[in-house]
Design a protein around this motif. Structure first.
Motif, PDB file in Angstrom:
ATOM      1  N   ALA B 191      21.687  71.766  83.076  1.00 17.01           N
ATOM      2  CA  ALA B 191      22.375  70.482  83.281  1.00 17.01           C
ATOM      3  C   ALA B 191      23.859  70.520  83.042  1.00 17.01           C
ATOM      4  CB  ALA B 191      21.756  69.571  82.178  1.00 17.01           C
ATOM      5  N   SER B 192      24.508  71.804  82.480  1.00 18.17           N
ATOM      6  CA  SER B 192      25.710  71.983  82.135  1.00 18.17           C
ATOM      7  C   SER B 192      26.087  73.008  83.550  1.00 18.17           C
ATOM      8  CB  SER B 192      26.055  72.651  80.887  1.00 18.17           C
ATOM      9  OG  SER B 192      25.521  72.028  79.983  1.00 18.17           O
ATOM     10  N   SER B 193      27.628  73.115  83.355  1.00 12.64           N
ATOM     11  CA  SER B 193      27.994  73.870  84.682  1.00 12.64           C
ATOM     12  C   SER B 193      28.246  75.567  84.152  1.00 12.64           C
ATOM     13  CB  SER B 193      29.475  73.363  84.876  1.00 12.64           C
ATOM     14  OG  SER B 193      30.324  73.416  83.755  1.00 12.64           O
ATOM     15  N   VAL B 194      26.942  75.921  83.625  1.00  9.67           N
ATOM     16  CA  VAL B 194      27.076  77.261  83.357  1.00  9.67           C
ATOM     17  C   VAL B 194      27.075  78.329  84.566  1.00  9.67           C
ATOM     18  CG1 VAL B 194      25.877  78.921  81.844  1.00  9.67           C
ATOM     19  CG2 VAL B 194      25.800  76.668  81.140  1.00  9.67           C
ATOM     20  N   ALA B 208      28.520  65.270  84.198  1.00  6.06           N
ATOM     21  CA  ALA B 208      29.817  65.671  83.759  1.00  6.06           C
ATOM     22  C   ALA B 208      30.497  64.849  82.783  1.00  6.06           C
ATOM     23  CB  ALA B 208      30.609  66.055  85.216  1.00  6.06           C
ATOM     24  N   TRP B 209      30.322  63.627  82.752  1.00  9.52           N
ATOM     25  CA  TRP B 209      30.749  62.835  81.708  1.00  9.52           C
ATOM     26  C   TRP B 209      30.066  62.821  80.558  1.00  9.52           C
ATOM     27  CZ3 TRP B 209      35.497  60.577  81.933  1.00  9.52           C
ATOM     28  CH2 TRP B 209      36.267  60.581  83.097  1.00  9.52           C
ATOM     29  N   ALA B 232      41.324  66.365  82.945  1.00  8.16           N
ATOM     30  CA  ALA B 232      41.753  65.963  81.213  1.00  8.16           C
ATOM     31  C   ALA B 232      41.212  64.858  80.742  1.00  8.16           C
ATOM     32  CB  ALA B 232      43.108  65.841  81.295  1.00  8.16           C
ATOM     33  N   PRO B 233      40.790  63.789  81.366  1.00 11.16           N
ATOM     34  CA  PRO B 233      39.938  62.836  80.833  1.00 11.16           C
ATOM     35  C   PRO B 233      38.548  63.055  80.287  1.00 11.16           C
ATOM     36  CG  PRO B 233      40.613  62.167  83.135  1.00 11.16           C
ATOM     37  CD  PRO B 233      41.027  63.335  82.790  1.00 11.16           C
ATOM     38  N   GLU B 234      37.922  63.931  81.255  1.00 11.37           N
ATOM     39  CA  GLU B 234      36.569  64.320  80.553  1.00 11.37           C
ATOM     40  C   GLU B 234      36.659  64.886  79.444  1.00 11.37           C
ATOM     41  OE1 GLU B 234      36.068  64.997  85.588  1.00 11.37           O
ATOM     42  OE2 GLU B 234      35.195  66.525  83.994  1.00 11.37           O
ATOM     43  N   PHE B 235      37.748  65.887  79.684  1.00  4.64           N
ATOM     44  CA  PHE B 235      37.639  66.896  78.369  1.00  4.64           C
ATOM     45  C   PHE B 235      37.971  65.900  77.165  1.00  4.64           C
ATOM     46  CE2 PHE B 235      39.764  69.760  75.517  1.00  4.64           C
ATOM     47  CZ  PHE B 235      38.916  70.632  75.204  1.00  4.64           C
TER      48      PHE B 235
END
Lengths: 417, 264
Positions: B191-194, B208-209, B232-235
């Protein structure tokens, strides 16, 4: 002066049930719902400590005595903050440390040197402390040439010595000692006692749990605890006396084992009905002092003829208070040998043996009687637990315990049937 | 024992960092003792997975690696993810495996999960050396974003440490936790961008959020290669979630710590 360690009305509840929980078990518990008794306890709970209070000042030592499972180790774990009280307060001042678990965190594959760092850190030493004390630790352990060896290759004595050396240099303000001195040889134990005495005189508070009453008598004060409750607290000798009295009151004398050769009617061919313990003047005794004379009177009954009877009695040291660390726990043996080689028994009577200058290690003894016929290889009657004898504290200046005692046997009465 | 103030508790944790280092170095030394490759084994899993996923997503199916060569893309997903997964699975077992320490000696219990974090970082650092070789091979020069790597690492470690504290205590309460975690980590990884990017548009954009690991992994890629992944906002949200998890996890750990001696 503020106490170094203090218990203020401390209570601690324990569960008899396994503490590891699974979700399945939890679901069951929710469905049934808890049912607390009038004392506020769940059915599987019990009070490990109830309303225990005491205080230990710097420079004092407290000995905690009591039977197994009475709550002694729970007190130490509460002081060490491994457990927290359910009620009341545990107050400690400064670093609490000690000899509860020697070698905690030792890893078998790492060298002695590496394990000194890890164990030291676990005991609360900073890296600088460890570096500064390293040489002293190695010196104290006497293992200088083994420091690069993995501890899995250490003997158990070496392991204990290294672990103790680290604990001794962790420099706690409140020192807890739990029976660990049972390990190691006499020299090592002396080193431990020495070090504990030094810690105390340098203003540390020492709290000890032990079944070794000699060691406990050296404490400033003692605490006798039973079933989680304080039974006595104060002067070490008085508290130990109270504990020992309580112990002997709780003792029961079961006949442990009886074996005999039967007649056609199913009764013993011959038996030793009882044994009386008498002092040198023929008065009944339950305990004797060091160097006293002891008379044993056997009451026998022979249903059938017994030729050349041989009477024997063994005293087994049977006292958890004074572990003797002997390979076999009998120490005292009387054996009539050829004394009655020309006699034939039939009927009832008594046989006496006078043993002079009995010198036995202190503690409780259990008597086992034997009756042999002629060859004396296998007994025709054996009974264990027929009597108990207590040997009082010996005067060591008087000589060492004897394993061989002088004995004089006589048949004192005989009624033929 | 009167209840400690938070500052006293923090001081106690700070005092235990020497012990955490010591336990971590014990763990690393023991882990690779008596092996021929030694610490080289830290490379084995990420390199093998990189080769498998490179074959899968360049020969079998195609993914858009955001302009990066796929091996670099996936390696920058796998190595930080391994750090995360190693911390969580190690932490779940750290209190139960060391019950002789927990029930016999007192020290700030945080030292055990923290030592898991530190020893996982050693493997991470070793695996990252391969990345340098990989980037040189593909001729990718690190951009100025490299200076932000400590921030990305700090956010990831805050999240992992917070979860490590929760998992270590939870596994004492319910030993189911360690097994649930194995399943959970597999699901979380995909479920992550691995191994593929998570789209920022369409039905899956909430992934992603809400999952802080996607912005964190994308931030690794952005900072190290200069390629543009994520925003940047997601991070920022991921960083906020991480800090909340760390603080809440630690407070819960402290509350449970009172009964560790009975549970272990």
């Amino acid at each position: 002066m503020t106490a170094a360690a203090e218990f203020i009305s401390v209570s601690k509840r324990f569960s008899r049930r396994a503490k590891v929980r699974t979700l399945a078990g939890l679901a069951g518990q929710w469905l049934r719902g808890p049912k607390r008794g009038p004392d506020g306890l769940l059915p599987h709970e019990f009070m490990a400590l109830q309303d225990v209070s005491f205080a230990v000042q710097p420079g004092e030592s407290l000995g905690i005595v009591g039977p197994n499972g009475s709550g002694k180790s729970t007190i130490l774990k509460l002081l060490f903050r491994i457990l927290r009280p359910d009620r009341g307060q545990v107050v400690t001042k400064g670093r609490v440390g000690g000899l509860i678990e020697l070698g905690a965190g030792f890893h078998p594959y790492l060298s002695g040197r590496e394990n000194v760092s890890i164990n030291g850190a676990i005991l609360g030493m900073s890296r600088a402390d460890i570096r500064r004390q390293y040489e002293a630790i190695v010196e104290f352990s006497g293992l200088a040439e083994f420091m690069d060896m993995p501890v899995k290759d250490y003997s158990s004595g070496m392991y204990a010595r290294l672990a103790f050396a680290i604990a001794a240099h962790a420099n706690p303000d409140v020192l807890l000692v739990d029976e660990v001195l049972a390990v190691g040889d006499a020299g090592f134990q002396l080193k431990c006692y020495d070090w504990m005495a030094r810690m105390r005189t340098s203003g540390r508070a020492v709290i000890t749990v032990s079944h070794d009453m000699y060691a406990m008598a050296a404490s400033t004060r003692c605490l006798f605890i039973k079933s989680g409750q304080v039974k006595a607290h104060g002067d070490a000798r008085q508290v130990i006396e109270a504990y020992l009295t309580d112990l002997s009151r709780d003792r029961h004398d079961p006949v442990l084992e009886t074996n005999f050769i039967k007649t056609a009617d199913g009764v013993p061919r011959a038996e030793i009905k009882s044994v009386e313990l008498l002092d040198g003047l023929g008065r009944p005794v339950t305990s004797i002092g060091h160097g006293a004379n002891l008379m044993l009177r056997f009451h026998y009954h022979a249903a059938e003829q017994v030729h050349s009877p041989i009477f024997a009695l063994t005293l087994f040291h049977d006292d958890p208070r004074y572990p003797l660390n002997l390979p076999r726990h009998y120490l005292f043996h009387v054996f009539s040998g050829p004394a009655f080689a020309d006699q034939t028994l039939k009927g009832s009577g008594t046989v006496e043996v006078l043993v002079e200058d009995v010198r036995l290690p202190v503690g409780c003894y259990r008597a086992k009687t034997y009756l042999f016929e002629r060859d004396g290889v296998s007994p025709i009657f054996v009974q264990d637990g027929v009597a108990r004898l207590e040997v009082d504290r010996p005067d060591w200046s008087d000589g060492r315990p004897l394993l061989e005692h002088r004995q004089r046997w006589t048949i004192t009465s005989h009624v033929s049937t | 024992m009167s209840p400690m103030s938070i500052t006293a508790e923090l001081r106690e944790v700070a005092g235990a960092r020497g012990l955490a280092w010591m336990l971590a170095s014990r763990e690393v030394r023991v882990r690779y003792k008596h092996t021929v490759l030694g610490i080289g084994w830290a490379l084995a899993l990420p390199v093998a997975l990189m080769l498998v996923f490179t074959f899968l997503f360049t020969r079998v199916a195609k993914v858009d690696a955001g302009g990066l060569p796929y091996p670099v893309f996936v390696f920058l997903g796998l190595v930080p993810w391994q750090l995360h997964a190693n911390i969580l699975s190690g932490a779940a077992r750290c209190l139960t495996d060391q019950r002789n320490l927990v029930t016999k000696v007192y020290f700030a219990r945080e030292a055990l999960p923290l030592s898991v974090v530190l020893s996982a970082l050693v493997d991470f650092a070793v695996a990252m050396t391969v990345l340098a070789a990989l980037m040189a091979w593909y001729g990718i020069a690190p951009g100025p974003g490299l200076a932000l790597v400590p921030v990305v690492l700090a956010v990831q470690l805050a999240l992992a440490t917070g979860l490590a504290l929760v998992l270590s205590a939870a596994n004492l309460l319910y030993r189911d936790v360690q097994y649930v975690l194995q399943v959970g980590l597999q699901v979380w990884m995909f479920a992550s961008s691995v191994v593929y990017p998570i789209p920022r548009t369409g039905n899956l954009k909430w992934l992603a959020w809400l999952n802080p690991m996607t912005p964190i992994l994308d931030a690794w890629r952005t900072c190290i290669t200069g390629a543009h992944f994520g925003l940047a906002p997601e991070f920022g949200l991921a960083a906020l979630i991480s800090v909340v998890v760390l603080v809440a996890g630690w407070r819960w750990f402290r509350r449970m710590e009172r009964v560790f001696g009975e549970l272990a």
